[in-house]
Design an enzyme around this catalytic site. Sequence first.
Site, PDB file in Angstrom:
ATOM      1  N   GLN A 127      12.879 -31.095 -11.834  1.00 55.53           N
ATOM      2  CA  GLN A 127      12.687 -32.260 -10.977  1.00 55.53           C
ATOM      3  C   GLN A 127      13.604 -33.421 -11.328  1.00 55.53           C
ATOM      4  O   GLN A 127      13.728 -34.361 -10.557  1.00 55.53           O
ATOM      5  CB  GLN A 127      11.233 -32.704 -11.042  1.00 55.53           C
ATOM      6  CG  GLN A 127      10.288 -31.679 -10.448  1.00 55.53           C
ATOM      7  CD  GLN A 127       8.842 -32.106 -10.559  1.00 55.53           C
ATOM      8  OE1 GLN A 127       8.193 -31.785 -11.537  1.00 55.53           O
ATOM      9  NE2 GLN A 127       8.349 -32.828  -9.576  1.00 55.53           N
ATOM     10  N   HIS A 131       7.510 -25.113 -16.630  1.00 48.88           N
ATOM     11  CA  HIS A 131       7.032 -26.069 -15.630  1.00 48.88           C
ATOM     12  C   HIS A 131       7.509 -25.570 -14.259  1.00 48.88           C
ATOM     13  O   HIS A 131       8.480 -26.070 -13.700  1.00 48.88           O
ATOM     14  CB  HIS A 131       7.556 -27.480 -15.930  1.00 48.88           C
ATOM     15  CG  HIS A 131       6.835 -28.564 -15.185  1.00 48.88           C
ATOM     16  ND1 HIS A 131       6.255 -29.653 -15.789  1.00 48.88           N
ATOM     17  CD2 HIS A 131       6.580 -28.732 -13.865  1.00 48.88           C
ATOM     18  CE1 HIS A 131       5.695 -30.447 -14.883  1.00 48.88           C
ATOM     19  NE2 HIS A 131       5.889 -29.894 -13.704  1.00 48.88           N
ATOM     20  N   ASN A 143       2.658 -25.671 -17.842  1.00 49.81           N
ATOM     21  CA  ASN A 143       2.184 -26.773 -17.023  1.00 49.81           C
ATOM     22  C   ASN A 143       1.439 -26.211 -15.820  1.00 49.81           C
ATOM     23  O   ASN A 143       2.009 -25.458 -15.031  1.00 49.81           O
ATOM     24  CB  ASN A 143       3.373 -27.609 -16.519  1.00 49.81           C
ATOM     25  CG  ASN A 143       2.929 -28.738 -15.597  1.00 49.81           C
ATOM     26  OD1 ASN A 143       2.286 -29.680 -16.043  1.00 49.81           O
ATOM     27  ND2 ASN A 143       3.232 -28.641 -14.304  1.00 49.81           N
ATOM     28  N   GLU A 144       0.161 -26.528 -15.715  1.00 54.43           N
ATOM     29  CA  GLU A 144      -0.629 -26.324 -14.479  1.00 54.43           C
ATOM     30  C   GLU A 144      -0.626 -24.908 -13.921  1.00 54.43           C
ATOM     31  O   GLU A 144       0.055 -24.594 -12.947  1.00 54.43           O
ATOM     32  CB  GLU A 144      -0.120 -27.260 -13.392  1.00 54.43           C
ATOM     33  CG  GLU A 144      -0.260 -28.723 -13.721  1.00 54.43           C
ATOM     34  CD  GLU A 144      -0.052 -29.598 -12.497  1.00 54.43           C
ATOM     35  OE1 GLU A 144       0.404 -29.099 -11.464  1.00 54.43           O
ATOM     36  OE2 GLU A 144      -0.365 -30.794 -12.583  1.00 54.43           O
ATOM     37  N   ASN A 168      -3.696 -32.870 -16.551  1.00 51.83           N
ATOM     38  CA  ASN A 168      -3.017 -33.569 -15.459  1.00 51.83           C
ATOM     39  C   ASN A 168      -4.089 -33.900 -14.434  1.00 51.83           C
ATOM     40  O   ASN A 168      -4.830 -33.008 -13.987  1.00 51.83           O
ATOM     41  CB  ASN A 168      -1.954 -32.683 -14.800  1.00 51.83           C
ATOM     42  CG  ASN A 168      -0.743 -32.471 -15.693  1.00 51.83           C
ATOM     43  OD1 ASN A 168      -0.676 -32.998 -16.804  1.00 51.83           O
ATOM     44  ND2 ASN A 168       0.210 -31.706 -15.212  1.00 51.83           N
ATOM     45  N   GLU A 170      -0.360 -36.011 -17.234  1.00 45.06           N
ATOM     46  CA  GLU A 170       0.177 -36.529 -15.971  1.00 45.06           C
ATOM     47  C   GLU A 170      -0.912 -37.294 -15.251  1.00 45.06           C
ATOM     48  O   GLU A 170      -2.063 -36.833 -15.187  1.00 45.06           O
ATOM     49  CB  GLU A 170       0.635 -35.408 -15.022  1.00 45.06           C
ATOM     50  CG  GLU A 170       2.007 -34.870 -15.297  1.00 45.06           C
ATOM     51  CD  GLU A 170       2.419 -33.789 -14.294  1.00 45.06           C
ATOM     52  OE1 GLU A 170       2.127 -33.940 -13.086  1.00 45.06           O
ATOM     53  OE2 GLU A 170       3.027 -32.806 -14.730  1.00 45.06           O
ATOM     54  N   SER A 216      10.255 -34.224  -5.836  1.00 45.45           N
ATOM     55  CA  SER A 216       8.891 -33.709  -5.742  1.00 45.45           C
ATOM     56  C   SER A 216       8.942 -32.352  -5.036  1.00 45.45           C
ATOM     57  O   SER A 216       9.501 -32.229  -3.944  1.00 45.45           O
ATOM     58  CB  SER A 216       8.036 -34.711  -4.967  1.00 45.45           C
ATOM     59  OG  SER A 216       6.878 -34.102  -4.497  1.00 45.45           O
ATOM     60  N   TRP A 217       8.359 -31.336  -5.671  1.00 46.11           N
ATOM     61  CA  TRP A 217       8.505 -29.929  -5.262  1.00 46.11           C
ATOM     62  C   TRP A 217       8.401 -29.701  -3.762  1.00 46.11           C
ATOM     63  O   TRP A 217       9.261 -29.085  -3.164  1.00 46.11           O
ATOM     64  CB  TRP A 217       7.430 -29.070  -5.942  1.00 46.11           C
ATOM     65  CG  TRP A 217       7.473 -29.192  -7.423  1.00 46.11           C
ATOM     66  CD1 TRP A 217       6.697 -30.016  -8.193  1.00 46.11           C
ATOM     67  CD2 TRP A 217       8.353 -28.514  -8.325  1.00 46.11           C
ATOM     68  NE1 TRP A 217       7.036 -29.882  -9.516  1.00 46.11           N
ATOM     69  CE2 TRP A 217       8.039 -28.960  -9.627  1.00 46.11           C
ATOM     70  CE3 TRP A 217       9.357 -27.556  -8.159  1.00 46.11           C
ATOM     71  CZ2 TRP A 217       8.704 -28.493 -10.755  1.00 46.11           C
ATOM     72  CZ3 TRP A 217      10.009 -27.086  -9.277  1.00 46.11           C
ATOM     73  CH2 TRP A 217       9.693 -27.549 -10.554  1.00 46.11           C
ATOM     74  N   LYS A 264       8.561 -39.376  -1.799  1.00 47.40           N
ATOM     75  CA  LYS A 264       7.315 -39.575  -2.541  1.00 47.40           C
ATOM     76  C   LYS A 264       7.720 -39.948  -3.963  1.00 47.40           C
ATOM     77  O   LYS A 264       8.064 -39.093  -4.778  1.00 47.40           O
ATOM     78  CB  LYS A 264       6.496 -38.280  -2.535  1.00 47.40           C
ATOM     79  CG  LYS A 264       5.081 -38.444  -3.044  1.00 47.40           C
ATOM     80  CD  LYS A 264       4.305 -37.133  -2.976  1.00 47.40           C
ATOM     81  CE  LYS A 264       2.822 -37.364  -3.239  1.00 47.40           C
ATOM     82  NZ  LYS A 264       2.072 -36.096  -3.348  1.00 47.40           N
TER      83      LYS A 264
HETATM   84  C1  BGP Z   1       2.046 -31.995 -10.695  1.00 43.54           C
HETATM   85  C2  BGP Z   1       3.294 -31.384 -11.265  1.00 43.54           C
HETATM   86  C3  BGP Z   1       4.477 -32.282 -11.288  1.00 43.54           C
HETATM   87  C4  BGP Z   1       4.565 -33.267 -10.145  1.00 43.54           C
HETATM   88  C5  BGP Z   1       3.223 -33.878  -9.785  1.00 43.54           C
HETATM   89  C6  BGP Z   1       3.228 -34.665  -8.517  1.00 43.54           C
HETATM   90  O1  BGP Z   1       1.277 -30.999 -10.132  1.00 43.54           O
HETATM   91  O2  BGP Z   1       3.077 -30.941 -12.574  1.00 43.54           O
HETATM   92  O3  BGP Z   1       5.607 -31.481 -11.455  1.00 43.54           O
HETATM   93  O4  BGP Z   1       5.302 -32.802  -9.110  1.00 43.54           O
HETATM   94  O5  BGP Z   1       2.224 -32.906  -9.676  1.00 43.54           O
HETATM   95  O6  BGP Z   1       3.123 -33.796  -7.442  1.00 43.54           O
HETATM   96  P1  BGP Z   1       3.915 -33.978  -6.108  1.00 43.54           P
HETATM   97  O7  BGP Z   1       5.342 -34.096  -6.522  1.00 43.54           O
HETATM   98  O8  BGP Z   1       3.640 -32.743  -5.311  1.00 43.54           O
HETATM   99  O9  BGP Z   1       3.387 -35.190  -5.475  1.00 43.54           O
END
Ligand code: BGP
Length: 466
Positions: A17, A114, A158-159, A296, A374, A427-428, A434
């Site tokens: 990211q 991640h 991560n997650e 997170n 997070e 952001s993915w 955002k």
């Molecule tokens: C979490 C991830 C991060 C980040 C964050 C915000 O789930 O670990 O990598 O992206 O969320 O999410 P988003 O960018 O979809 O708003």
Amino acid sequence: MRLPKDFIMGGATAAYQCEGESKAHGKGRVAWDDYLEKQGWFSPDPASDFYHKYPVDLDLCKQFGVNGIRISIAWSRIFPTGEGEVNQEGVDFYHAMFKKCRENGVEPFITLHHFDTPNELHKNGDFLNPHTIDCYERYAKFCFEEFKDDIRYWFTFNEIWPVSSGQYITGTFPPGEKYDVVKTVESMHNMMVAHARAVIAFEEGGYEGQIGIIHSLETKYPYDEKKPGDVLAAEREDALTNQFLLDATFLGYYSENTLKHINFLYELENKTFAPKEEDMELLKKAAACNDYLGINYYQSHFVQEYNGESQIHHNGTGAKGTSVYRLKGISEHMFKEGIDRTDWDWLIYPEGLYDQIMRIKKQYPNYKAIYITENGMGYKDDFKDSTVDDEPRIDYIKRHLQWIAKAIEGGANVKGYFVWSLMDMFSWSNGYNKRYGLFYIDFETQERYPKKSAYWYKEVSETKEV
Ligand code: BGP
């Protein structure tokens, strides 16, 4: 309210990211590269150009009281295909960056995975394929040994729920499949086995430092507490998304309550959940090896019973009110009067973080320590006069820190907080509008500008007063 003196006030990032240079310096491709190109979505290059700008970002950390940074290692920078030959340029990059962290008095907390499995492994089933687990363990062992003098704090993953469900339920992550709860559970279980093998290797390697895992824990509440169907929906969704992973992490087995719900969901598909005995032995052994849990937390969910066909619409543009989340046999996510939400429909509910921390303390008393790895607010920043007045973000972070302070008062061992994100980044599934950072990035020039929240964060870091 006051946070402990030695409380870490950190900033979080993730390699894909923020680094940019995603196909350069010997880095192997990841599934996201193809996925984003095919969708014609956003480009991960140059993102925040952390690959070149890390000295600037770490200097900003120092100036603004950010004394910890979450960084992930991009697996495919070290092993371009996930296994085999090491890419020395990638290894050198991380050594240099970790050194800079130390020079600036910023403690690096490293995530090994991640969301960015190397493409060669991802296309063969990612963690549904046990070969990926073998490769992950080798990669983890390589990092423990190679970076043993640089790094004291490790996270294996991560997650696990968001990545698995993004891949197989919401379809927002590659390979973009939908509504497949069984695949999601299999992937989560296999990732937990990979975690177990890594923490066991860490312990057996006798490394200094500590290790744990990061779970995204969204608290589930019944929309209408008086309706048994809603109460059951909240319990079932919690079992699937939270308790399954917490059991695997801290108990080393799946509790009866978790299995009741998982078996129900498998039966809907005429399948049986049957983890291998050797997997369960690994989980059991690994349960004693976690030094901490990373949580997170962004939002909670108010859910009602839902038995219709699954239907999900991901609000990835910030068009408030457009998100739909209905999963057959599980739940429907509801908006709730009196509870505000972001433009991306994420419910702002700081009490949910408190409830989740206290739940860990009670249900998994062997957790040892917690870091909030997070938390933060996606916001459509208005860049004016070289800064952003992001009062809503300050309010969001402040309220969450207050509930954390309350949890600490209540006896929970929470040792630090990492705001998502340190600076603006990719952001993915939402691209670049955002924004989350303490530092605004002009993605054209790559200049950094402290937002109002950065100044506020510095003060909290210095006073520990929220
Ligand atoms: C979490 C991830 C991060 C980040 C964050 C915000 O789930 O670990 O990598 O992206 O969320 O999410 P988003 O960018 O979809 O708003």
